[in-house]
Design an enzyme around this catalytic site. Structure first.
Site, PDB file in Angstrom:
ATOM      1  N   ASP A 180       0.963  -1.272   0.142  1.00  0.00           N
ATOM      2  CA  ASP A 180      -0.061   0.012   0.136  1.00  0.00           C
ATOM      3  C   ASP A 180       0.898   1.308   0.090  1.00  0.00           C
ATOM      4  OD1 ASP A 180      -3.013   0.461   1.352  1.00  0.00           O
ATOM      5  OD2 ASP A 180      -1.999   2.181   1.199  1.00  0.00           O
ATOM      6  N   ASN A 194     -12.697  -3.864   2.615  1.00  0.00           N
ATOM      7  CA  ASN A 194     -13.939  -2.719   2.891  1.00  0.00           C
ATOM      8  C   ASN A 194     -14.755  -2.722   1.620  1.00  0.00           C
ATOM      9  OD1 ASN A 194     -12.532  -1.599   5.156  1.00  0.00           O
ATOM     10  ND2 ASN A 194     -11.307  -0.161   4.057  1.00  0.00           N
ATOM     11  N   GLN A 231     -14.460   2.223   1.825  1.00  0.00           N
ATOM     12  CA  GLN A 231     -13.864   1.717   0.378  1.00  0.00           C
ATOM     13  C   GLN A 231     -13.596   2.961  -0.439  1.00  0.00           C
ATOM     14  OE1 GLN A 231     -16.176  -1.117  -1.953  1.00  0.00           O
ATOM     15  NE2 GLN A 231     -14.306  -1.407  -3.306  1.00  0.00           N
ATOM     16  N   HIS A 256     -10.460  -5.217  -2.965  1.00  0.00           N
ATOM     17  CA  HIS A 256      -9.066  -5.651  -2.549  1.00  0.00           C
ATOM     18  C   HIS A 256      -9.187  -6.091  -1.111  1.00  0.00           C
ATOM     19  CE1 HIS A 256     -10.076  -1.222  -2.103  1.00  0.00           C
ATOM     20  NE2 HIS A 256      -9.290  -1.500  -0.996  1.00  0.00           N
ATOM     21  N   HIS A 301      -6.960  -5.909   2.417  1.00  0.00           N
ATOM     22  CA  HIS A 301      -5.930  -5.393   3.137  1.00  0.00           C
ATOM     23  C   HIS A 301      -5.280  -6.215   3.968  1.00  0.00           C
ATOM     24  CE1 HIS A 301      -6.877  -0.956   2.398  1.00  0.00           C
ATOM     25  NE2 HIS A 301      -8.153  -1.359   2.439  1.00  0.00           N
TER      26      HIS A 301
END
Ligand code: AMP
Ligand code: ZN
Length: 137
Positions: free
Chosen positions: A31, A87, A94, A100, A102
């Protein structure tokens, strides 16, 4: 829509990323604005907006990848724990509308508050339980 999507572009290599792992179904990257050291994202290559649009094969596979990458992050970065978060929808936080997951390494005393405790009443819990159980059955 999918041709405008930043995570589609990362998944197909059009936008560079710090890739940790890649196969035919997913790409795992670091990230850019990490919540903690080693914060990674699992991005399926096939575009789906969120969990509810994701195909069953990828849905199951993403958790296998989370386990494998999570273990590697824990070992290499000496993390004390790992949060897996995901999310769905703007209200849930989100910001990129391509599914995706995390993977967030945690370190003792890091102070991150991902799940603050709230309050409820027994009546409210029962009302929610009854509605959801009716929907699921
Ligand atoms: P979410 O808020 O669940 O939609 O998460 C989106 C995440 O994507 C955030 O943690 C962002 O920091 C991250 N992000 C956005 N753009 C990029 C990028 N180009 N490369 C890596 N991470 C990104
Ligand atoms: Zn996409």
């Amino acid at each position: 829509m999918a041709d405008m999507c930043i995570f589609c572009k990362i998944a197909n290599g059009e936008i560079p990323s710090n890739c940790l792992y890649e196969d035919e179904l997913v790409k795992v990257i670091l990230d850019l604005s990490p919540a903690s050291k080693g914060h990674a994202l699992i991005i399926p290559k096939r575009h789906a907006k969120d969990l509810f649009e994701l195909d069953e094969e990828t849905k199951a596979y993403v958790l296998q990848v989370a386990s494998k990458v999570g273990a590697a992050l824990k070992k290499t970065l000496n993390a004390d724990g790992i949060n897996i978060m995901q999310n769905n929808g703007e209200a849930a936080g989100q910001t990129v509308m391509h599914f995706h997951m995390h993977i967030i390494p945690r370190y003792k005393g890091d102070g991150l508050q991902l799940f603050p405790s709230g309050e409820s009443t027994p009546e409210e819990l029962k009302e929610i339980r009854d509605k959801v159980v009716a929907e699921l059955n």
